[in-house]
Write an enzyme that holds these catalytic residues in place. Structure first.
Site, PDB file in Angstrom:
ATOM      1  N   GLY A  29     -20.301   7.648   0.143  1.00  0.00           N
ATOM      2  CA  GLY A  29     -19.951   6.331  -0.393  1.00  0.00           C
ATOM      3  C   GLY A  29     -18.455   6.137  -0.397  1.00  0.00           C
ATOM      4  N   ASN A  30     -17.992   5.089  -1.056  1.00  0.00           N
ATOM      5  CA  ASN A  30     -16.553   4.866  -1.184  1.00  0.00           C
ATOM      6  C   ASN A  30     -16.252   4.264  -2.552  1.00  0.00           C
ATOM      7  OD1 ASN A  30     -16.484   1.843  -0.966  1.00  0.00           O
ATOM      8  ND2 ASN A  30     -17.488   2.333   0.976  1.00  0.00           N
ATOM      9  N   ARG A  31     -14.980   4.009  -2.822  1.00  0.00           N
ATOM     10  CA  ARG A  31     -14.567   3.645  -4.187  1.00  0.00           C
ATOM     11  C   ARG A  31     -14.667   2.155  -4.502  1.00  0.00           C
ATOM     12  NH1 ARG A  31     -12.084   8.337  -5.927  1.00  0.00           N
ATOM     13  NH2 ARG A  31     -11.217   9.580  -4.238  1.00  0.00           N
ATOM     14  N   SER A  32     -15.228   1.360  -3.599  1.00  0.00           N
ATOM     15  CA  SER A  32     -15.299  -0.083  -3.877  1.00  0.00           C
ATOM     16  C   SER A  32     -16.193  -0.359  -5.080  1.00  0.00           C
ATOM     17  CB  SER A  32     -15.857  -0.814  -2.653  1.00  0.00           C
ATOM     18  OG  SER A  32     -16.179  -2.137  -3.013  1.00  0.00           O
ATOM     19  N   ALA A  71     -17.003  -2.940   1.415  1.00  0.00           N
ATOM     20  CA  ALA A  71     -16.412  -1.754   2.038  1.00  0.00           C
ATOM     21  C   ALA A  71     -17.566  -1.045   2.740  1.00  0.00           C
ATOM     22  CB  ALA A  71     -15.777  -0.871   0.977  1.00  0.00           C
TER      23      ALA A  71
END
Ligand code: CTP
Length: 397
Positions: free
Chosen positions: A207-210, A274
């Site tokens: 995943g990512n930090r969005s 994102a």
């Protein structure tokens, strides 16, 4: 602005004297200003001052009999095109977050459907206290526009964050909000938000930090301006915005199919999501147990959703975001060209308090001609409005 009514709520802060300037600037623009002072505010400024400036009666007491309005808080709540509370103390912020209605101002705010702007002013410690921050987060979640506070000299003599925003900035924001409502009636807007999750096994994902806050702010702003909004959302903990059709997805591939399904009816596509650029080649059906010291994952490219929409017909206005850690403007402009976009929102994610996860964002908006509009650090709700301002302009052209 001459047919607009703004209710100006003033609360008990030393900055209350600056609210006189706010009232004066609004009145000079032809706006009808109805002032409500809390009991605490009357210790800092007098009702007569505001009455002299606005040429309107000033409300200080919910139980006063001789009133121009039958039931003041209901009448004003309905008459207001916008309510602004400036300055807003920690106390009024807490009351509004908790739904308390124990005076004319809080009753009016609770009863209104108009947009609400607040300009906090207080001591740094009070502002940074986690309770105040939690209350402000609740107000943001309910679409309040929050202006400031700014860093500077405080009443205590110290320097810090907590100073009342400049009255001219508050008045400009109010005028923006009053003038740009309902300019997207009849338009279909497709927005993507948050960070995709690419499964590794039933437990883990890439995943990512969005946080999704920027995409959700865009969806709420477009809805408020009259658009029909479809929000394709990757996983997030944000509440679903009312009046917006939300399509939940997990992965880049699912987001891509949802976009292809919906895009033919869209006037505008805004890709604020994102999207993971890579996903695991193989998704394990069972949880991978730990064994070796190393675990090498093989990844493959996901579809570039935005780039793939370049050839679609009819072609909507297409707006992308560029999340960058270096060479912000150059990289963003390259993406605008590669993906053949109408606008790109360049987002330097290294600025403290801006970008991923934050409530604020500092961005630059770049168009096809290479023109760059650099915005200051603003609430994501305000960034959303500025992006939509540009989209409305482009649609008109
Ligand atoms: N985007 C997309 N599909 C992807 C990746 C990105 O549609 N697979 C969109 C994003 O929603 C954003 C824009 O393309 O609007 C730019 O995304 P960004 O992550 O900044 O750039 P990338 O194109 O992925 O390039 P890089 O990661 O190399 O910076």
């Amino acid at each position: 602005m001459s047919n607009k009514t703004v209710v100006l709520g003033v609360t008990g802060s030393i900055a209350a004297y600056k609210a006189v300037d706010v009232a004066s600037q609004l009145t000079q623009r032809g706006i009808n200003v109805e002032v409500i002072l809390t009991e605490a505010a009357t210790h800092f400024v007098t009702p007569l001052t505001f009455r002299s400036i606005t040429a309107r009666p000033v409300i200080t007491d919910m139980f006063r009999l001789a009133s121009v309005f039958s039931v003041e808080h209901v009448a004003l709540a309905e008459a207001a095109d916008l309510i602004v509370i400036a300055p807003a103390t920690a106390n009024i912020i807490a009351k509004l977050a908790g739904g308390i209605a124990d005076d004319s101002l809080t009753c009016t705010v609770l009863a209104t459907a108009a947009p609400i702007v607040i300009a906090p002013a207080m001591h740094t410690g009070m502002y940074e206290n986690s309770v105040t921050q939690r209350n402000l987060a609740e107000l943001r979640r309910r679409d309040f526009t929050i202006i400031g506070p700014i860093h500077g000299r405080l009443a205590s003599g110290g320097i810090g964050l907590g100073r009342f925003a400049p009255p001219s900035e508050i008045v400009t924001t109010i005028c923006h909000l009053l003038s740009r409502r309902k300019d997207l009636i009849g338009k279909q807007i497709l927005i993507t938000a948050a960070g995709t999750h690419e499964a590794i096994d039933p437990v883990r994902y890439i995943g990512n930090r969005s946080s999704g806050k920027m995409g959700y702010a865009l969806a709420a702003a477009a809805r408020d301006r009259g658009a029909h909004v479809q929000l394709i959302s990757a996983p997030t903990s944000l509440p679903k915005p009312l009046g917006v059709e939300v399509i939940d997805v997990q992965t880049a591939a699912e987001m891509s199919s949802a976009v292809s399904e919906k895009i033919s009816r869209a006037d505008i596509l805004i890709m604020a999501a994102a999207v993971a650029d890579y996903c695991p080649v193989k998704i394990r059906k069972r949880k991978v147990k730990k064994a070796d010291q190393r675990w090498d994952l093989t990844l493959k490219r996901t579809p570039d959703i935005l780039a793939e929409t370049a050839g679609c017909s009819p072609r909507p206005l297409r707006i992308g975001f560029a999340a960058e850690t270096e060479n912000l403007l150059r990289n963003a402009e390259a993406k605008l060209n590669q993906k053949d976009l109408d606008l790109i929102i360049a987002n330097d994610i290294t600025i403290p308090g801006s970008g991923f996860g934050a409530d604020k964002n500092q961005v630059a908006i770049i168009d096809r001609s290479g023109d760059i509009e650099e915005l200051p650090l603003l609430d994501k709700t305000e960034v959303a409005q500025r992006v939509l301002d540009r989209a409305v302009k482009l649609l008109a052209e």
